[in-house]
Scaffold this motif. Structure first.
Motif, PDB file in Angstrom:
ATOM      1  N   LEU A   1      56.084 -76.950   7.303  1.00  0.00           N
ATOM      2  CA  LEU A   1      55.694 -78.226   7.389  1.00  0.00           C
ATOM      3  C   LEU A   1      54.139 -78.125   7.218  1.00  0.00           C
ATOM      4  CD1 LEU A   1      57.961 -79.490  10.561  1.00  0.00           C
ATOM      5  CD2 LEU A   1      58.011 -80.121   8.291  1.00  0.00           C
ATOM      6  N   PHE A   2      53.572 -77.152   7.831  1.00  0.00           N
ATOM      7  CA  PHE A   2      52.104 -77.137   7.498  1.00  0.00           C
ATOM      8  C   PHE A   2      51.776 -75.900   6.798  1.00  0.00           C
ATOM      9  CE2 PHE A   2      53.229 -79.370  11.538  1.00  0.00           C
ATOM     10  CZ  PHE A   2      52.143 -80.500  11.372  1.00  0.00           C
ATOM     11  N   PRO A   3      51.887 -75.802   5.636  1.00  0.00           N
ATOM     12  CA  PRO A   3      51.709 -74.538   4.853  1.00  0.00           C
ATOM     13  C   PRO A   3      50.328 -73.967   4.983  1.00  0.00           C
ATOM     14  CG  PRO A   3      51.864 -76.357   3.333  1.00  0.00           C
ATOM     15  CD  PRO A   3      52.321 -76.744   4.852  1.00  0.00           C
ATOM     16  N   ARG A   4      50.363 -72.822   5.158  1.00  0.00           N
ATOM     17  CA  ARG A   4      48.855 -71.936   5.326  1.00  0.00           C
ATOM     18  C   ARG A   4      49.204 -70.539   4.854  1.00  0.00           C
ATOM     19  NH1 ARG A   4      48.951 -68.636   9.810  1.00  0.00           N
ATOM     20  NH2 ARG A   4      50.658 -69.287  11.335  1.00  0.00           N
ATOM     21  N   SER A   5      47.931 -69.911   4.408  1.00  0.00           N
ATOM     22  CA  SER A   5      48.133 -68.605   4.168  1.00  0.00           C
ATOM     23  C   SER A   5      47.956 -67.551   5.431  1.00  0.00           C
ATOM     24  CB  SER A   5      46.960 -68.159   3.153  1.00  0.00           C
ATOM     25  OG  SER A   5      47.063 -68.631   2.175  1.00  0.00           O
TER      26      SER A   5
ATOM     27  N   PRO B   1      63.495 -70.042  13.574  1.00  0.00           N
ATOM     28  CA  PRO B   1      63.534 -71.356  13.054  1.00  0.00           C
ATOM     29  C   PRO B   1      62.217 -72.118  13.429  1.00  0.00           C
ATOM     30  CG  PRO B   1      65.212 -71.250  14.802  1.00  0.00           C
ATOM     31  CD  PRO B   1      64.978 -69.940  14.537  1.00  0.00           C
ATOM     32  N   SER B   2      61.666 -71.854  14.635  1.00  0.00           N
ATOM     33  CA  SER B   2      60.571 -72.763  14.847  1.00  0.00           C
ATOM     34  C   SER B   2      59.112 -72.248  14.132  1.00  0.00           C
ATOM     35  CB  SER B   2      60.269 -72.499  16.470  1.00  0.00           C
ATOM     36  OG  SER B   2      58.961 -73.113  16.950  1.00  0.00           O
ATOM     37  N   ARG B   3      59.121 -70.986  13.959  1.00  0.00           N
ATOM     38  CA  ARG B   3      57.932 -70.347  13.186  1.00  0.00           C
ATOM     39  C   ARG B   3      58.217 -70.739  11.678  1.00  0.00           C
ATOM     40  NH1 ARG B   3      58.184 -65.401  16.599  1.00  0.00           N
ATOM     41  NH2 ARG B   3      56.314 -65.350  17.939  1.00  0.00           N
TER      42      ARG B   3
END
Length: 266
Positions: A169-173, A161-163
């Motif tokens: 919350l902070f979408p990135r590739s 859940p943390s990852r």
């Protein structure tokens, strides 16, 4: 089937190919309906024993076609309706349920970027063969939306859940290598080998004990939301069913004879 999604069945393997390479396989309404219907057709076809879900071009699927989406939102605004967001209920949910509830294994051959709903489709598959040049991104918050296509359910179960919260919350590739290290990818292969490797995995499953694979899918899904005691009872039920299959008898006889079993899928 519309040509935005290609559908082919050969020797028990259904290959479903998202085919909008000019749009990085973004999902417009036509493609969503075609993908949903192709998956439902594969699920219903007793001659299909495994499914390979893949795509053409340099992307697996970048999720919602935002150009079409904006046009539909503006149309809703002008008419005072809210039909556009019904796509989750009408298209994305049925697609993911078709993959996860299908009583046969589904392999995702991820050839490139898998973003948003495209990432959800890949996560829904039972096994992911991924090109080393591919990337994954949740992307939802980047367009002020929440997760759909099962991502909020599947991602934390795969990586914690943390990852999952971090990526949502902070979408990135994330690269294919990072996705492999996180546990998203089952098999990481050179990009040039993706087509052959994904087909080989799917073909091996198509030649395997289909009813046993269906039971494994059901037991994994059941166990994720039930107690150990309930899961043990479910395992008893499913094992009894698998033990009554022709394939179980074939496997036992082949084991005793020291031969390779030739499964029938029943």
């Amino acid at each position: 089937m519309a040509d935005t999604v290609l559908y082919e069945v050969s020797d028990g393997l259904a290959t479903i190919t998202i085919n909008r390479p000019e749009a990085m396989n973004a999902m417009n309404v036509e493609a969503k309906i075609a993908l949903r219907d192709a998956l439902l057709a594969a699920a219903a076809d007793t001659g299909v024993r495994a499914v390979l879900l893949t795509a053409t071009g340099r992307a697996f699927c970048v999720g919602q076609d935002l150009k079409e989406h904006v046009s539909l939102l503006m149309s809703d605004k002008e008419s005072g309706t809210s039909h556009t967001m019904n796509t989750v209920r009408e298209h994305y949910n049925p697609i993911v349920r078709a993959i996860t509830e299908m009583p046969k294994p589904v392999v995702a051959g991820v050839n490139g970027v898998a973003a948003g709903a495209g990432m959800g489709f890949a996560l829904a598959a039972d096994y992911r063969v991924v090109a080393d040049s591919a990337k994954f991104t949740t992307s939802f918050a980047g367009v002020a939306l929440t997760a759909d296509s099962g991502v909020s359910w599947m991602l934390p179960r795969l990586i914690g859940p943390s990852r999952a919260a971090d990526l949502l919350l902070f979408p990135r590739s994330i690269t294919a290598q990072e996705a492999y290290e996180l546990g998203i990818v089952n098999k990481l292969v050179p990009a040039d080998d993706l087509t052959a490797e994904a087909a080989a995995v799917a073909r091996a499953l198509a030649e395997g004990p289909t009813l046993a694979y269906a039971a494994i899918k059901e037991s994994l899904a059941y166990g994720s939301g039930h107690s150990l005691a309930e899961t043990l009872d479910k395992e008893d039920e499913l094992q009894t069913r698998a033990g009554a299959s022709e394939d179980h008898e074939i496997a036992v006889r082949a084991f005793i004879a020291k031969e390779k079993p030739q499964y029938l899928g029943r």
